[in-house]
Write a protein that holds these residues in place. Structure first.
Motif, PDB file in Angstrom:
ATOM      1  N   HIS A 161       1.041  -1.361  -0.275  1.00  0.00           N
ATOM      2  CA  HIS A 161       0.128  -0.485  -0.508  1.00  0.00           C
ATOM      3  C   HIS A 161       0.766   0.841  -0.425  1.00  0.00           C
ATOM      4  CE1 HIS A 161      -2.718   3.314   0.736  1.00  0.00           C
ATOM      5  NE2 HIS A 161      -2.091   3.227   2.266  1.00  0.00           N
ATOM      6  N   GLU A 162       1.868   1.467   0.914  1.00  0.00           N
ATOM      7  CA  GLU A 162       2.719   2.985   1.016  1.00  0.00           C
ATOM      8  C   GLU A 162       2.777   3.096   0.147  1.00  0.00           C
ATOM      9  OE1 GLU A 162       5.444   2.405   3.489  1.00  0.00           O
ATOM     10  OE2 GLU A 162       6.418   3.902   3.036  1.00  0.00           O
ATOM     11  N   ILE A 163       3.935   1.605  -1.188  1.00  0.00           N
ATOM     12  CA  ILE A 163       4.566   1.909  -2.111  1.00  0.00           C
ATOM     13  C   ILE A 163       3.866   1.874  -3.640  1.00  0.00           C
ATOM     14  CG2 ILE A 163       6.544   0.841  -3.457  1.00  0.00           C
ATOM     15  CD1 ILE A 163       7.211   2.234  -0.418  1.00  0.00           C
ATOM     16  N   LEU A 164       2.465   1.998  -3.110  1.00  0.00           N
ATOM     17  CA  LEU A 164       1.629   2.471  -4.521  1.00  0.00           C
ATOM     18  C   LEU A 164       1.386   3.600  -4.427  1.00  0.00           C
ATOM     19  CD1 LEU A 164      -1.515   0.028  -3.802  1.00  0.00           C
ATOM     20  CD2 LEU A 164       0.756  -0.808  -5.255  1.00  0.00           C
ATOM     21  N   TYR A 165       1.590   4.336  -3.479  1.00  0.00           N
ATOM     22  CA  TYR A 165       1.219   5.951  -3.885  1.00  0.00           C
ATOM     23  C   TYR A 165       2.391   5.612  -3.978  1.00  0.00           C
ATOM     24  CZ  TYR A 165      -3.589   5.936  -1.274  1.00  0.00           C
ATOM     25  OH  TYR A 165      -4.669   6.405  -1.519  1.00  0.00           O
ATOM     26  N   VAL A 166       3.611   5.598  -3.898  1.00  0.00           N
ATOM     27  CA  VAL A 166       5.438   6.065  -3.793  1.00  0.00           C
ATOM     28  C   VAL A 166       4.819   5.682  -5.656  1.00  0.00           C
ATOM     29  CG1 VAL A 166       8.045   6.240  -3.480  1.00  0.00           C
ATOM     30  CG2 VAL A 166       5.536   6.126  -1.344  1.00  0.00           C
ATOM     31  N   ARG A 184      -8.026   1.962  -5.107  1.00  0.00           N
ATOM     32  CA  ARG A 184      -8.611   3.424  -5.847  1.00  0.00           C
ATOM     33  C   ARG A 184      -8.137   4.834  -5.971  1.00  0.00           C
ATOM     34  NH1 ARG A 184     -12.761   1.913  -2.246  1.00  0.00           N
ATOM     35  NH2 ARG A 184     -14.050   3.875  -1.596  1.00  0.00           N
ATOM     36  N   ASP A 185      -8.268   4.592  -4.973  1.00  0.00           N
ATOM     37  CA  ASP A 185      -7.243   6.708  -5.039  1.00  0.00           C
ATOM     38  C   ASP A 185      -5.696   6.602  -4.414  1.00  0.00           C
ATOM     39  OD1 ASP A 185     -10.526   7.296  -4.503  1.00  0.00           O
ATOM     40  OD2 ASP A 185     -10.009   6.920  -2.085  1.00  0.00           O
TER      41      ASP A 185
END
Lengths: 410, 323
Positions: free
Chosen positions: A94-99, A133-134
């Motif tokens: 999750h964390e790295i998805l945004y990164v 999704r965000d």
């Protein structure tokens, strides 16, 4: 026939179809960590590596967090990368998805949609990817293994497009697709390689004022992933939103180009409407449930019921105009969500369909069915009941319950 | 293993371009900033750097400014070694496909929080997989960037904001994790400890780490005036005292064989030159409570722990007979 390429049919499950698409797409780095039911993708790809059929650098990391990090860093170094995960593994990423999205790294990932713990469950639902999704990842949900194969190949072109530069998730239903054999039409290796092409690296203005390739290149040093505070962060986030908007037209264009090559199209690449033109009632879903639903629609149509289906192929970016155009003449719509937003009064697709229809000329009734959590089967009988409910809503103009659980013990 | 060509004289180093440049926003007297500047002076050619979240990431890259003259990437806190793995994998893939002809070194920088604690899994995984990269731990013994919270690298007795010296508990009650030994246990080609007080030794070790084929780990002792509570002019002095008291001995492990470095070897050969840890502790206000009668026994605890670890090291280095 517009098929321009000779294709061969192979009996493949969804995971194998994806591994084959990766093999053909000239991927430089694959980094992954095993999780059921994604494992076959990585196992199959490991065999290609072991047999020397690919010259990909294959990194078996110690966690999904490191798998996606390695893909992100490799992608930032300028190469094409792929990973695959599911459920808890995706949650760990999750964390790295945004990164990854924030660093504008065009990583492609297959997500074999599996329920989140607890209780632990290895079977299909969409709670793992819906919660992301965000994250600024493009999300494509496929209906069958053929589409999984086709979509992975298209995903590289979309992700790496200079106007987009966003990562792409191709989501397929655990077991229903990942482990079920299907006839998959496969394009020749050279055709796929030519279609995906070399990854193009756009030029950006570096901190020394020169236009340099957007990658970690010792000849043209760039700082990627700096501290970015209130003076610039907001603009960078706005650019991500613009890229998402550009992604929609790119998905359509790439999907069309691929359609000319393969003869296969999934609606316009964003939404796949089935017998909707004159429909009075319709369901909306993503993934393999669409196949079962199409069969129900055919049965109802044979009985004179004007039923239709809208399958969202692309969930991010949300094809809001297509949703509105497809559904605004329908009188009652049932959104089928294979995940729930606890306490949110309905599932995520429901919320977004209602949002899309709010500005419609004639706003249809929109209801929600949460179904299939933890791999619970979605048989035709339940889908038929949903259409029956819709007929009743249409006839009476009354909605008794906006959000229901379908196929659950009450 | 030491190439005589790497003299690393002061004159030579002065002429080498700064790859970690001035103008960054580190505090006066920052030990880690000295560590990074020195490591970058030891590079041997094209290099890509990556940084865990932490002081050095924050001070060196406030957008749109950067202190880095090499390509550099930061992605998150716990994954510096995974970044390095991905970069190295990409370089290998490019080389295999004929898209890259030159060798490119990869250096990962992380602080003690990003190494002893949250980044240990990614580091262990990357070491096991054998990626060719140098991991530089700049150890200032607490989460300084977030405001001096204790980490697995914080020493016994130190007062931090999450291990404050209170009426009941006298600062941190656990000892520092022997991180470099843990990395030696991974059987990687090169592990070393270094101190910003001994710049030449640090440069040589950084270069050796880059020359090593496979993972290399460099543990750099880097005092922090804000977190340790001492005058900013004393950073190098304190770092030296840590070596002289054997609080932070200098050694290398080449293919897991321990070798004491000259500055510590002198002490091993002349044990009478080993300074008492009290001298080191009294310079830092993070230990000031230990000098109150109530907690005085803790200084003896620290001394005993240092002596024990030192003797263990001497055995590993074959200076004391192995048991």
């Amino acid at each position: 026939m517009e098929i321009t390429q000779e294709q061969k049919a192979f009996a493949l499950n969804g995971d194998e179809a994806i591994a084959l698409a990766i093999k053909q797409s000239d991927v430089d780095v694959v980094a992954a960590y095993p999780i059921t039911p994604q494992t076959i993708i990585v196992e199959k790809f490991s065999e290609y590596v072991a047999d020397g059929e690919v010259d990909t650098e294959f990194v078996c990391t110690e966690s999904e967090h490191s798998a996606l990090t390695a893909c992100l860093a490799a992608s930032a170094t300028g190469v094409r990368t792929f990973t695959a995960s599911a459920s808890a593994g995706l949650a760990l990423m999750h964390e790295i998805l945004y990164v990854t999205a924030g660093c504008r790294a065009p990583v492609v990932m297959a997500v074999t949609n599996r329920a989140l713990s607890a209780p632990i469950n290895i079977h299909c639902d969409h709670s793992d990817s819906m919660v992301e999704r965000d994250s600024s990842w493009i999300q494509i949900y496929v209906e069958n293994s053929q589409e999984a194969y086709d979509s992975i190949i298209q995903a590289f072109r979309v992700a790496e497009h200079p106007d987009v530069l966003l990562p792409v998730m191709v989501c397929l239903d655990a077991f229903f697709l990942s482990h079920t054999l299907e006839n998959v039409q496969v394009l020749p290796d050279e055709t796929v390689q030519k279609f995906v092409g070399e990854r193009s690296i756009p030029l950006v203005t570096g901190h020394e004022g020169k236009n340099v390739p957007f990658k970690l290149d010792p000849a043209n040093p760039l700082t990627i992933g700096p501290l970015d505070l209130y003076d610039y962060y907001f603009e960078h986030k706005r650019q991500q939103e613009e890229a998402m908007q550009m992604a929609a037209s790119t998905i359509v264009q790439v999907h069309d180009e691929y359609g000319q090559l393969s003869g296969r199209r999934y609606g316009n690449g964003l939404v796949d409407a089935y017998r909707l033109e004159d429909a009075d009632i319709a369901t909306v879903c993503v993934g393999s449930t669409a196949g079962t639903t199409k069969s129900v629609v055919d049965t109802l149509r044979a009985k004179g019921v004007k039923a239709g289906l809208l399958r969202l192929r692309t969930f991010r970016p949300l094809p809001i105009a297509e949703i509105r155009n497809s559904l605004e003449t329908v009188e009652a719509v049932a959104v089928m969500d294979r995940s729930n937003s606890f306490g949110g009064n309905g599932g995520p697709i429901y919320h977004e369909i209602r949002h899309a229809l709010f500005d419609a000329q004639a706003r249809p009734h929109v209801v929600n069915y949460i179904y299939g959590l933890g791999g619970r089967d979605m048989p035709q009988s339940i889908i038929r009941n949903i259409y029956t409910d819709l007929q009743e809503i249409r006839e009476t103009g009354q909605v008794n319950s906006y959000v229901q659980f379908a196929g659950v013990r009450e | 293993m030491v190439n005589p060509a790497w003299k690393f004289t002061a004159a030579e180093i002065a002429e080498k371009p700064e790859l970690f440049t001035s103008g960054h926003r580190a505090c006066a007297g920052c030990g880690p900033a000295i560590a990074l500047r020195l490591v970058m002076k030891a590079t041997r050619g094209p290099t890509i750097a990556t940084n865990a979240t932490g002081c050095m990431e924050v001070v060196s890259t406030i957008y749109p400014y950067t202190a880095w003259k090499v390509p550099w990437i930061h992605t998150a806190f716990e994954n510096a070694a995974a970044n390095a793995s991905g970069i190295e994998a990409a370089l290998n893939a490019m080389r295999r496909k004929g898209k890259l002809q030159t060798h490119v070194d990869v250096i990962a920088f992380a602080g003690d929080g990003g190494t002893f604690d949250i980044g240990l899994q990614a580091l262990s995984g990357a070491a096991e997989r054998g990626h060719d990269f140098l991991y530089v731990l700049y150890d200032n013994e607490a989460y300084m960037n977030t405001g001096i919270q204790r980490s697995g690298g914080t020493p016994y007795g130190a007062s931090t904001t999450t291990s404050p010296a209170g009426d009941l508990i006298p600062g941190k009650t656990q000892f520092k994790k022997p991180i470099a030994d843990i990395m030696v246990a991974h059987d990687i080609p090169y592990v070393a400890t270094a101190s910003i007080a001994y710049w030449q030794d640090l440069l040589i070790k950084a270069r050796k780490g880059l020359e090593a084929e496979g993972p290399a780990f460099l543990h750099v002792f880097a005092p922090c005036p804000r977190g340790w509570r001492y005058d900013t002019s004393k950073t190098v002095e304190l770092a030296r005292l840590a070596v002289e008291t054997c609080t932070f001995p200098l050694w290398e492990a080449v293919d897991s064989e321990y070798i004491l470095s000259p500055q510590s070897k002198i002490i091993a050969l002349k044990p009478e030159t080993k300074k008492p840890v009290r001298e080191y502790l009294k310079m830092q206000r993070r230990f000031s409570h230990l000098f109150k009668p109530r907690y005085g026994h803790m200084i003896d605890d620290v001394q005993r722990s240092i002596d024990k670890r030192w003797n263990k090291l001497l055995k590993k280095c074959n200076i004391l007979p192995r048991e």
